[in-house]
Write a protein that holds these residues in place. Sequence first.
Motif, PDB file in Angstrom:
ATOM      1  N   SER A 252       0.819  -1.220   0.000  1.00  0.00           N
ATOM      2  CA  SER A 252       0.000   0.000   0.000  1.00  0.00           C
ATOM      3  C   SER A 252       0.850   1.267   0.000  1.00  0.00           C
ATOM      4  N   PHE A 253       2.123   1.191   0.444  1.00  0.00           N
ATOM      5  CA  PHE A 253       3.002   2.362   0.439  1.00  0.00           C
ATOM      6  C   PHE A 253       3.310   2.827  -0.984  1.00  0.00           C
ATOM      7  N   LEU A 254       3.256   1.898  -1.940  1.00  0.00           N
ATOM      8  CA  LEU A 254       3.631   2.233  -3.317  1.00  0.00           C
ATOM      9  C   LEU A 254       2.626   3.164  -3.975  1.00  0.00           C
ATOM     10  N   ARG A 255       1.454   3.348  -3.335  1.00  0.00           N
ATOM     11  CA  ARG A 255       0.429   4.265  -3.863  1.00  0.00           C
ATOM     12  C   ARG A 255       0.108   5.365  -2.852  1.00  0.00           C
ATOM     13  N   ASP A 256       0.898   5.455  -1.790  1.00  0.00           N
ATOM     14  CA  ASP A 256       0.620   6.405  -0.710  1.00  0.00           C
ATOM     15  C   ASP A 256       1.567   7.597  -0.824  1.00  0.00           C
ATOM     16  N   GLY A 257       1.108   8.653  -1.519  1.00  0.00           N
ATOM     17  CA  GLY A 257       1.951   9.814  -1.765  1.00  0.00           C
ATOM     18  C   GLY A 257       2.386  10.499  -0.494  1.00  0.00           C
ATOM     19  N   ALA A 258       1.495  10.581   0.515  1.00  0.00           N
ATOM     20  CA  ALA A 258       1.822  11.268   1.770  1.00  0.00           C
ATOM     21  C   ALA A 258       2.969  10.560   2.488  1.00  0.00           C
ATOM     22  N   SER A 259       2.917   9.231   2.556  1.00  0.00           N
ATOM     23  CA  SER A 259       3.973   8.479   3.252  1.00  0.00           C
ATOM     24  C   SER A 259       5.288   8.542   2.486  1.00  0.00           C
ATOM     25  N   LEU A 260       5.226   8.436   1.150  1.00  0.00           N
ATOM     26  CA  LEU A 260       6.455   8.530   0.357  1.00  0.00           C
ATOM     27  C   LEU A 260       7.073   9.916   0.501  1.00  0.00           C
ATOM     28  N   GLY A 261       6.214  10.949   0.619  1.00  0.00           N
ATOM     29  CA  GLY A 261       6.709  12.306   0.838  1.00  0.00           C
ATOM     30  C   GLY A 261       7.422  12.423   2.176  1.00  0.00           C
ATOM     31  N   MET A 262       6.903  11.745   3.198  1.00  0.00           N
ATOM     32  CA  MET A 262       7.562  11.743   4.515  1.00  0.00           C
ATOM     33  C   MET A 262       8.935  11.082   4.441  1.00  0.00           C
ATOM     34  N   PHE A 263       8.998   9.940   3.744  1.00  0.00           N
ATOM     35  CA  PHE A 263      10.292   9.263   3.584  1.00  0.00           C
ATOM     36  C   PHE A 263      11.283  10.172   2.869  1.00  0.00           C
ATOM     37  N   ARG A 264      10.791  10.895   1.878  1.00  0.00           N
ATOM     38  CA  ARG A 264      11.652  11.794   1.098  1.00  0.00           C
ATOM     39  C   ARG A 264      12.211  12.911   1.980  1.00  0.00           C
TER      40      ARG A 264
ATOM     41  N   TRP B 242       7.327   8.913  -5.978  1.00  0.00           N
ATOM     42  CA  TRP B 242       6.475   9.894  -5.275  1.00  0.00           C
ATOM     43  C   TRP B 242       5.720  10.779  -6.263  1.00  0.00           C
ATOM     44  N   LEU B 243       6.377  11.158  -7.356  1.00  0.00           N
ATOM     45  CA  LEU B 243       5.731  12.015  -8.358  1.00  0.00           C
ATOM     46  C   LEU B 243       4.537  11.322  -9.015  1.00  0.00           C
ATOM     47  N   CYS B 244       4.569   9.985  -9.051  1.00  0.00           N
ATOM     48  CA  CYS B 244       3.452   9.234  -9.661  1.00  0.00           C
ATOM     49  C   CYS B 244       2.186   9.294  -8.804  1.00  0.00           C
ATOM     50  N   CYS B 245       2.349   9.486  -7.488  1.00  0.00           N
ATOM     51  CA  CYS B 245       1.165   9.393  -6.618  1.00  0.00           C
ATOM     52  C   CYS B 245       1.075  10.528  -5.608  1.00  0.00           C
ATOM     53  N   ARG B 246       1.736  11.662  -5.881  1.00  0.00           N
ATOM     54  CA  ARG B 246       1.705  12.772  -4.926  1.00  0.00           C
ATOM     55  C   ARG B 246       0.314  13.380  -4.820  1.00  0.00           C
ATOM     56  N   GLU B 247      -0.468  13.323  -5.906  1.00  0.00           N
ATOM     57  CA  GLU B 247      -1.841  13.812  -5.868  1.00  0.00           C
ATOM     58  C   GLU B 247      -2.767  12.608  -5.773  1.00  0.00           C
ATOM     59  N   GLU B 248      -3.543  12.555  -4.701  1.00  0.00           N
ATOM     60  CA  GLU B 248      -4.370  11.375  -4.417  1.00  0.00           C
ATOM     61  C   GLU B 248      -5.379  11.090  -5.525  1.00  0.00           C
ATOM     62  N   ASN B 249      -5.849  12.135  -6.191  1.00  0.00           N
ATOM     63  CA  ASN B 249      -6.884  11.946  -7.213  1.00  0.00           C
ATOM     64  C   ASN B 249      -6.312  11.707  -8.612  1.00  0.00           C
ATOM     65  N   HIS B 250      -4.990  11.847  -8.771  1.00  0.00           N
ATOM     66  CA  HIS B 250      -4.377  11.657 -10.098  1.00  0.00           C
ATOM     67  C   HIS B 250      -3.154  10.757  -9.980  1.00  0.00           C
ATOM     68  N   ILE B 251      -3.377   9.517  -9.535  1.00  0.00           N
ATOM     69  CA  ILE B 251      -2.275   8.564  -9.389  1.00  0.00           C
ATOM     70  C   ILE B 251      -1.987   7.941 -10.747  1.00  0.00           C
ATOM     71  N   THR B 252      -0.722   7.978 -11.145  1.00  0.00           N
ATOM     72  CA  THR B 252      -0.315   7.379 -12.425  1.00  0.00           C
ATOM     73  C   THR B 252       0.575   6.165 -12.171  1.00  0.00           C
ATOM     74  N   GLU B 253       0.661   5.304 -13.172  1.00  0.00           N
ATOM     75  CA  GLU B 253       1.494   4.108 -13.042  1.00  0.00           C
ATOM     76  C   GLU B 253       2.960   4.480 -13.243  1.00  0.00           C
ATOM     77  N   PRO B 254       3.877   3.902 -12.490  1.00  0.00           N
ATOM     78  CA  PRO B 254       5.307   4.175 -12.708  1.00  0.00           C
ATOM     79  C   PRO B 254       5.736   3.712 -14.096  1.00  0.00           C
ATOM     80  N   ASP B 255       6.611   4.494 -14.730  1.00  0.00           N
ATOM     81  CA  ASP B 255       7.014   4.138 -16.101  1.00  0.00           C
ATOM     82  C   ASP B 255       7.972   2.951 -16.095  1.00  0.00           C
ATOM     83  N   ASP B 256       8.200   2.427 -17.288  1.00  0.00           N
ATOM     84  CA  ASP B 256       9.042   1.225 -17.424  1.00  0.00           C
ATOM     85  C   ASP B 256      10.476   1.482 -16.989  1.00  0.00           C
ATOM     86  N   ALA B 257      10.953   2.714 -17.237  1.00  0.00           N
ATOM     87  CA  ALA B 257      12.343   3.032 -16.869  1.00  0.00           C
ATOM     88  C   ALA B 257      12.543   2.933 -15.359  1.00  0.00           C
TER      89      ALA B 257
END
Length: 852
Positions: free
Chosen positions: A655-667, A708-723
Motif C-alpha cells: 500500500s506504500f507504493l500508492r501512498d503519496g503522503a507516506s512517500l513524501g515523509m520518507f523523502r 512519489w511524483l506518480c502518486c503525490r496527488e491522491e486523485n491523479h495517481i499514475t502508473e510508474p514508467d518502465d524506466a
Amino acid sequence: ALMSPPGRTEPVPCPLRGRAGGMDLAYVCEWEKKPKSNHCPSIPLVCAWSCRNLIAFTTDLRNEEEKDLTHMVHIIDTEHPWDVYSVNSGHTEVITCLEWDQSGSRLLSADADGHIKCWSMTDHLANSWENTVGSVVEGDPVVALSWLHNGVKLALHVEKSGASNFGEKFSRVKFSPSLTLFGGKPMEGWIAVTISGLVTVSLLKPNGQVLTATESLCRLRCRVALADVAFTGGGNIVVATSDGSSTSPVQFYKVCVSVVNEKCKIDTEILPSLFMRCTTDPARKDKYPAITHLKFLARDMSEQVLLCASNQNNSIVECWSLRKEGLPVNNIFQQISPVVGDKQPMILKWRILSATNDLDRVSAVALPKLPISLTNTDLKVANDTKFFPGLGLALAFHDGSVHIVHRLSLQMMAVFYGSSSQRPVDEPTLKRPRTAGPLVHFKAMQLSWTSLALAGVDSHGKLSMLRISPSMGHVLDMNMSLRHLLFLLEYCMVTGYDWWDILLHVQPSMVQNLVEKLHEEYMRQNAALQQVLSTRIVAMKASLCKLSSSTIARVCDYHAKLFLIAISCTLKSLLRPHFLNTPDKSPGDRLTEICSKITDVDIDKVMINLKTEEFVLEMTTLQSLQQLIQWVGDFVLYLLASLPNQGSPVRPGHSFLRDGASLGMFRELMVVIRIWGLLKPSCLPVYTATSDTQDSMSLLFRLLTKLWLCCREENHITEPDDALIDECCLLPSQLLIPNIDWLPINDGIISKLQNKQLVRLQFGKAPGLVGHTVSSQFDAFVRAPGQPRIDHLRRLHLGAYPTEECKSCTRCGCVTMLKSPNKVTAVKQWEQRWIKNCLCGGLWRKMPLSYS
C-alpha cells in the motif's frame, strides 16, 4: 411535597417477551480446580469494565488447610482473558464496590469494613498494579462508590449517525466538574456512601496528599442497604438511598463538595423522594417486600432511576423520571395576582415512566455507558435507531437468562438463555417447573462502553463474555448494522476509548467496506481534526484488517505507517530555528514545504534550499538516533525493490507504493539524514553495496522521488514508467535488500471468535493455536524458535533468548524493553511517545523473561 402520592400516571406494564436472540456467548474463562485451594464467588460479587477494555472482578480464595478467605481482585484484558493479574487486595472484609476512573487506568475498591483503596498501574503495565492511596470510615461498610466527575461529557446523537461532520454526531455537553482547582482544572477524588447513612469524600491533591471529609446525609441517620451516585450538569452530586424495604421511601439527596481553608467541606440537602409503584398497587402491595437493585440510568443522568423489588422467586422493575411540574394556584390567589408564563410556581416530582410485569428473580443489573442524547424525551424512537445497542440495559435472572430491555420503556430488545434456562420464549413465567438444585446465574455483570458486549461473573466464579448484536437480534439490513458499527468506531476514534468490543462483530466480509467507509468519514472532517485523529484511524484500520485473510498483509503497512509518523514527528521536533525570535514557520514545516515544492530527483539540489544551520545537532544525539535512521533507509530500499512485484499477490509494503503522503515523509527524512550525515557520517544508514563508488542514498532518493511524483496527488495517481521499474529491478544486484522485521501475528482471542463458536478458556493458561493455522503466504510473520528477536520500537536486537525484561502491546503484539538503556535526551523524547501506550494505542503488559 417531598413524597410522590400514590395513584395517577399509570405506566404501561411491559411484558419481557420478544424474539429470542441478539446475544450469544463468545468465550468463557474459568479457574483451574485445585485440591487445596479454590476460587469461590464472594458475596456480594462485583465487577467493573473500563473504557480501555480492562475488566476487574472479585473472588474469595479459600484455603482448605488454613480455613481462611483471601479477598482477591482480578484484572484482565478482554483480548487476553487467560492472562489474569490477581492481587491480594489486603481488604479484611468482603469487597463491596469496584469503580474505574474515566481514563480506565485507576481502580477503586471498597469493602464491608469501610476501607477504600485506589489501585494504579505500575510502570503503565496492565498486568502490574499497586495500591497507592486510600481512605477509611472505620467499621462502616461501603454500599456505593464513584469517582468525582471531571466535567467531560460527549453526547451521541444516534439520529444524526448519517451526518458528515463529527461535531454533529458527537457534541460536547456543558457539564461542570464536581470540584475544580484554580484555573478551572477538575479535582480528582471519589465519593462513597456507607451503610449507616454517611457520605465520605476524598480529594487527591496535586502534591499526592488526600483530603477526606465525612458527613451525614441527613439529620436522622438510618440504615442504607442500597445506594447509588449520579452527577448534575451544575457540578452537584445526587445520592439515592434505600433501606431495602419496598414499603419505605427511596430517598434522594443533593451533595455539594468544596474546599475551604485547605479542608474538604460537604453540604447535603434533601430532594423529593418516591415510593415504588408496586407497593401502592393493592394486588401487589405485599408481594415484593425487598428492594434489591437501585441504579441511576447513567452516572451523569440524575433525573432517571431504575428500581427492582423482589421476593424469593420473582421481581418487578420500574423506571422513574424526575420532572418539573407547575404547581396549581387556588382561584382566590389567581384573582389577586394572576399567574402568567414563567411566574407559575414549579415543583420537582418523580413520575413513573414504565414498569414490567412479574419476572423471574433478578440477580444482576448492567447499565449502558454510552451517553446517548434522545432528542425526543418520550419513548418513541425512530425505526432505524430503536434497536441501537446503547439504548438497552441488561437484566440477569436466577434461571440463567439475560434480557436486554430499553432503558426507558423496559421493552424487550434482546435475550440470551443460559444452559440452565433453555425454554420456549412464550411459555408463561408461572408455569415453568422449578428445577432441583441451584442454577448457575450471573451475580455481577457489566456492559462494555459501546454496549456491544456483556461480561458476567456467575455463581461459580466463571467469567463469560457475551456478544450483543448491533441489531439486537432483529432483522435489520446489512447497511444498517454496518452503520451502527461505523458510528461506534467513530465514537471510539473521537473519545480515545478502546474498540475491541466492536471488533467482536466484524466478519471478514465486512472489513474492506468498514475500512473504506471509515476513511471516507475521516476525510470529510476539517484539517485540524484530521491531524488530531491521524494516528488513531491508522491503528483502527490495522485492527480491522487483522480480521480478514485478504487484508492481513496491510496490517504490517499500517503499523509501519504509525512508526513512520512517530519517527517523522520526533526527528523534525529536534530541528531548531537559528534565531529564536523568528516569526517564520518552524524548520520542520519549512522542510515539508520545500520538499513538496522542489521535485528535483537530486538530493543535494533539494538540500541546498534548506538553512543547514537549523539541522545542527550534538554528535552524541545523532549517533543515538542511528537505529531509527537505519529503519528509514532499510524501508525505502525494501519498498523500491518490491516495486517490480506490485502485480503479484498482496504483500507487506504494497500500500506504500500508492501512498503519496507516506512517500513524501520518507523523502523529507532522507534529506534530513543526508544533512546529518555531513556532520557525523557514522549516523547514516549502512548499506551493503556491490560498488564502493556508488552513492546509495542519492540512488534511492532519485528512485523514491520518481515514485512519489506518480502518486503525490491522491486523485491523479499514475502508473510508474518502465524506466523506473527497470531501475528498481536492478536494485538487488546493486544493494543487499534487507529483511524487514514485521510485527508477529498477535496471539489475542479476537481472531478465534469469528466463526461464532464458543471458546472455552482457563485463567492462567494461554490457548493453543489448534485449528487456527497460518497460511504459507504469511510465514514471514511467524518466528521460528531460536530466531533473533528485536525491540520493535528502539530497533535494537535482543538476541534469540532475551535477558532483558520486555513488555508487549495488548493489541498489536509489539515488543519493547521495559527499561530504557538510553541516557540521551533525544532518545528519551522518542521513548516518551509510547511510555503509557503503544503507538497503536494498546496498553502494555509485562512479559516473562522466557517469552517464546
